[in-house]
Design an enzyme around this catalytic site. Structure first.
Site, mmCIF file in Angstrom:
data_model
loop_
_atom_site.group_PDB
_atom_site.id
_atom_site.type_symbol
_atom_site.label_atom_id
_atom_site.label_comp_id
_atom_site.label_asym_id
_atom_site.label_seq_id
_atom_site.Cartn_x
_atom_site.Cartn_y
_atom_site.Cartn_z
ATOM 1 N N LYS A 121 60.114 10.947 67.304
ATOM 2 C CA LYS A 121 60.845 11.359 68.503
ATOM 3 C C LYS A 121 60.729 10.312 69.625
ATOM 4 C CE LYS A 121 60.556 16.412 68.037
ATOM 5 N NZ LYS A 121 59.979 17.635 68.613
ATOM 6 N N HIS A 133 54.552 17.442 60.094
ATOM 7 C CA HIS A 133 53.523 17.864 61.039
ATOM 8 C C HIS A 133 53.785 17.202 62.398
ATOM 9 C CE1 HIS A 133 51.454 18.742 57.183
ATOM 10 N NE2 HIS A 133 51.049 19.788 57.855
ATOM 11 N N GLY A 160 47.099 11.846 48.312
ATOM 12 C CA GLY A 160 46.901 11.288 46.969
ATOM 13 C C GLY A 160 46.988 9.770 46.959
ATOM 14 N N LYS A 212 45.717 28.317 49.387
ATOM 15 C CA LYS A 212 44.566 27.387 49.425
ATOM 16 C C LYS A 212 43.244 28.143 49.243
ATOM 17 C CE LYS A 212 46.486 23.386 49.745
ATOM 18 N NZ LYS A 212 46.296 22.412 48.651
ATOM 19 N N PRO A 222 40.092 19.547 54.600
ATOM 20 C CA PRO A 222 40.386 18.598 55.686
ATOM 21 C C PRO A 222 40.977 19.300 56.908
ATOM 22 C CG PRO A 222 41.729 18.163 53.709
ATOM 23 C CD PRO A 222 41.121 19.517 53.559
ATOM 24 N N CYS A 223 40.828 18.661 58.078
ATOM 25 C CA CYS A 223 41.536 19.104 59.283
ATOM 26 C C CYS A 223 42.969 18.542 59.226
ATOM 27 C CB CYS A 223 40.793 18.612 60.523
ATOM 28 S SG CYS A 223 40.671 16.813 60.596
ATOM 29 N N ASN A 224 43.693 18.542 60.344
ATOM 30 C CA ASN A 224 45.055 17.977 60.361
ATOM 31 C C ASN A 224 44.977 16.473 60.069
ATOM 32 O OD1 ASN A 224 45.428 20.577 61.591
ATOM 33 N ND2 ASN A 224 47.332 19.838 62.468
ATOM 34 N N LEU A 225 45.822 16.007 59.166
ATOM 35 C CA LEU A 225 45.765 14.617 58.702
ATOM 36 C C LEU A 225 47.009 13.849 59.121
ATOM 37 C CD1 LEU A 225 44.671 15.497 55.064
ATOM 38 C CD2 LEU A 225 43.193 14.599 56.886
ATOM 39 N N TYR A 265 50.597 29.641 52.919
ATOM 40 C CA TYR A 265 49.934 28.416 52.464
ATOM 41 C C TYR A 265 48.415 28.632 52.448
ATOM 42 C CZ TYR A 265 48.603 23.435 52.677
ATOM 43 O OH TYR A 265 48.053 22.188 52.456
ATOM 44 N N SER A 289 42.704 23.077 53.310
ATOM 45 C CA SER A 289 43.206 22.850 54.673
ATOM 46 C C SER A 289 42.402 23.711 55.635
ATOM 47 C CB SER A 289 44.669 23.261 54.725
ATOM 48 O OG SER A 289 45.074 23.460 56.056
ATOM 49 N N SER A 290 42.306 23.266 56.891
ATOM 50 C CA SER A 290 41.566 24.058 57.878
ATOM 51 C C SER A 290 42.279 25.365 58.219
ATOM 52 C CB SER A 290 41.311 23.242 59.144
ATOM 53 O OG SER A 290 42.528 22.808 59.706
ATOM 54 N N CYS A 291 43.544 25.529 57.773
ATOM 55 C CA CYS A 291 44.239 26.784 58.071
ATOM 56 C C CYS A 291 43.759 27.944 57.207
ATOM 57 C CB CYS A 291 45.745 26.620 57.981
ATOM 58 S SG CYS A 291 46.329 26.372 56.321
HETATM 59 O O1 GFB Z 1 51.302 19.863 62.939
HETATM 60 P P1 GFB Z 1 51.898 21.192 63.050
HETATM 61 O O2 GFB Z 1 53.288 21.365 62.543
HETATM 62 O O3 GFB Z 1 51.011 22.258 62.289
HETATM 63 O O4 GFB Z 1 51.924 21.634 64.597
HETATM 64 P P2 GFB Z 1 49.786 23.257 62.552
HETATM 65 C C1 GFB Z 1 50.801 21.521 65.435
HETATM 66 C C2 GFB Z 1 51.180 21.891 66.856
HETATM 67 O O5 GFB Z 1 52.039 20.883 67.372
HETATM 68 C C3 GFB Z 1 51.903 23.213 67.035
HETATM 69 C C4 GFB Z 1 53.163 21.490 68.012
HETATM 70 O O6 GFB Z 1 51.434 23.844 68.206
HETATM 71 C C5 GFB Z 1 53.360 22.775 67.219
HETATM 72 O O7 GFB Z 1 54.157 23.703 67.957
HETATM 73 N N1 GFB Z 1 54.303 20.552 68.012
HETATM 74 C C6 GFB Z 1 54.834 19.975 69.124
HETATM 75 C C7 GFB Z 1 55.025 20.148 66.965
HETATM 76 N N2 GFB Z 1 55.900 19.238 68.812
HETATM 77 C C8 GFB Z 1 56.037 19.313 67.464
HETATM 78 C C9 GFB Z 1 56.968 18.729 66.559
HETATM 79 O O8 GFB Z 1 57.893 18.013 66.927
HETATM 80 N N3 GFB Z 1 56.772 19.010 65.229
HETATM 81 C C10 GFB Z 1 55.767 19.809 64.783
HETATM 82 N N4 GFB Z 1 55.617 20.021 63.463
HETATM 83 N N5 GFB Z 1 54.880 20.401 65.634
HETATM 84 C C11 GFB Z 1 49.901 23.296 59.990
HETATM 85 C C12 GFB Z 1 50.089 24.348 58.968
HETATM 86 O O9 GFB Z 1 49.719 23.968 61.172
HETATM 87 O O10 GFB Z 1 48.757 22.511 59.799
HETATM 88 C C13 GFB Z 1 49.837 23.890 57.623
HETATM 89 O O11 GFB Z 1 51.364 24.931 59.130
HETATM 90 C C14 GFB Z 1 48.654 22.966 57.495
HETATM 91 O O12 GFB Z 1 49.658 25.009 56.831
HETATM 92 C C15 GFB Z 1 48.603 21.931 58.585
HETATM 93 O O13 GFB Z 1 47.463 23.701 57.496
HETATM 94 C C16 GFB Z 1 47.351 21.101 58.569
HETATM 95 O O14 GFB Z 1 48.535 22.508 62.851
HETATM 96 O O15 GFB Z 1 50.153 24.308 63.548
#
Ligand code: GFB
Length: 319
Positions: A187, A179, A17, A140, A163-166, A136, A107-109
């Site tokens: 980290k 994310h 936003g 969506k 959108p894809c991952n942002l 989620y 979201s792409s999910c």
């Molecule tokens: O970004 P993320 O949390 O979401 O994780 P998704 C993406 C990948 O990164 C996974 C790995 O395979 C995680 O295991 N990863 C590695 C980590 N280290 C880390 C860390 O320290 N933190 C996190 N968070 N991940 C989300 C959805 O899925 O994507 C939502 O849960 C949404 O609904 C979003 O759609 C765009 O890409 O897996």
């Protein structure tokens, strides 16, 4: 001269936003904003009253309960309830207030876990979802269907952009709920500052993800607001993907951490791959402009600025 268009950006304080707000304001548009303390978007009456009082010309719907893989998997009730409530309230109230233009962000999910890659828009509802974020995703998908229903029954120009991952400015850097990209920035930065010799990355490092800087998405959303009016949702992605290991190595280089990576395979990988086919939007004329390397450097600058702002002493008036 015609009056400036008044656009309500729902969720103006969030990463998406705030980027859309910057983009609209840069082109001289009038952006309406309302704080959560004034209107709780989960409260139907509050949303309907506010919309009828303010009647924007258009709505960019960027309000959502969002989070990374751990948050999605741990708080499924919050993710499905909050998002469904916000969507039904905003989309129904927009119609009730006579607002004819709305861009909903998904979201792409929403796509099946094993959808053929790159994923085209017509893969929606062709297979089972990824379990870590199905709550989620279902919310969506309901948002897309709400837009389509109000278009079909009432002729409303409501569209959906996926959108894809942002990542980018105003991201969430909390290690539990964020994310992957902001989590890795934090980290690596903290490990370097503390002189540690390893950083833990969740999962196997093999999943592939498509990352788009939020300013590129914002340009895509404003582009769609002006140029797209279809029944089908439309993908908005970077067009390339990296493994989580490659992403970690890039963040490591940008932050300047010289230790090693350790993969914690007790943590979930989530979906193995979710590269979208965004050729429909590209054919209309939108293209992303920020490379992943530039974008990560920008995200790290934003993280450092936030850290410094939080550490700055609060100045008390003298006397
Ligand atoms: O970004 P993320 O949390 O979401 O994780 P998704 C993406 C990948 O990164 C996974 C790995 O395979 C995680 O295991 N990863 C590695 C980590 N280290 C880390 C860390 O320290 N933190 C996190 N968070 N991940 C989300 C959805 O899925 O994507 C939502 O849960 C949404 O609904 C979003 O759609 C765009 O890409 O897996």
């Amino acid at each position: 001269m015609a009056d400036a268009r008044r656009v309500w950006v729902a969720g103006h304080k969030g990463m998406v936003g705030s980027a859309v707000t910057r983009c609209l304001e840069a082109q001289g548009e009038s952006v309406l904003k309302v704080d959560r303390s004034v209107v709780d978007l989960r409260n139907q009456i509050a949303v309907e009253v506010w919309l009828k009082q303010n009647r924007p010309d258009a709505i960019v719907f960027a309000a959502a309960k969002v989070g990374g893989i751990y948050a999605n998997d741990t708080y499924p009730a919050d993710f499905i309830y909050d998002n469904l409530a916000i969507e039904t309230n905003i989309i129904h109230s927009a119609h009730a207030a006579g607002v004819n233009r709305l861009v909903f962000l998904g979201s792409s999910c929403i796509y099946p876990k094993f959808a053929p890659q790159p994923i085209t828009e017509d893969a929606l509802l062709t297979g089972p979802l990824e379990p870590t974020n199905e709550w989620y995703a279902i919310a969506k998908i309901a948002g897309i269907k709400l837009c389509q229903a109000y278009r079909k029954q009432y002729g409303r120009s409501y569209i959906s952009v996926m959108p894809c991952n942002l990542y980018g400015p105003n991201d969430n850097f909390d290690l539990q709920t964020s994310h992957v990209l902001p989590a890795l920035i934090r980290k690596f930065h903290e490990a370097r500052e503390a002189g540690r010799d390893e950083v833990v990355v969740w999962g196997t490092g093999t999943p592939l993800r498509e990352f788009l800087h939020v300013d590129d998405l914002a340009r895509g959303v404003v582009f769609c607001l002006d140029n797209y009016d279809g029944y089908e949702h439309i993908n908005c992605g970077a067009g390339s993907e990296v493994t989580i290991r490659e992403l970690a190595e890039t963040v490591q280089r940008v932050v300047g951490f010289s230790g090693r990576l350790v993969f914690d395979t007790t943590k979930p990988d989530g979906t193995p791959r979710k590269l979208m086919d965004s050729s429909r939007l590209r054919d209309l004329g939108w293209t992303p402009q920020i490379s992943l390397d530039e974008g990560i450097a920008d995200a790290y600058r934003c993280f450092l600025a936030k850290e410094n702002a939080e550490r700055a002493p609060v100045l008390e008036p003298v006397g």
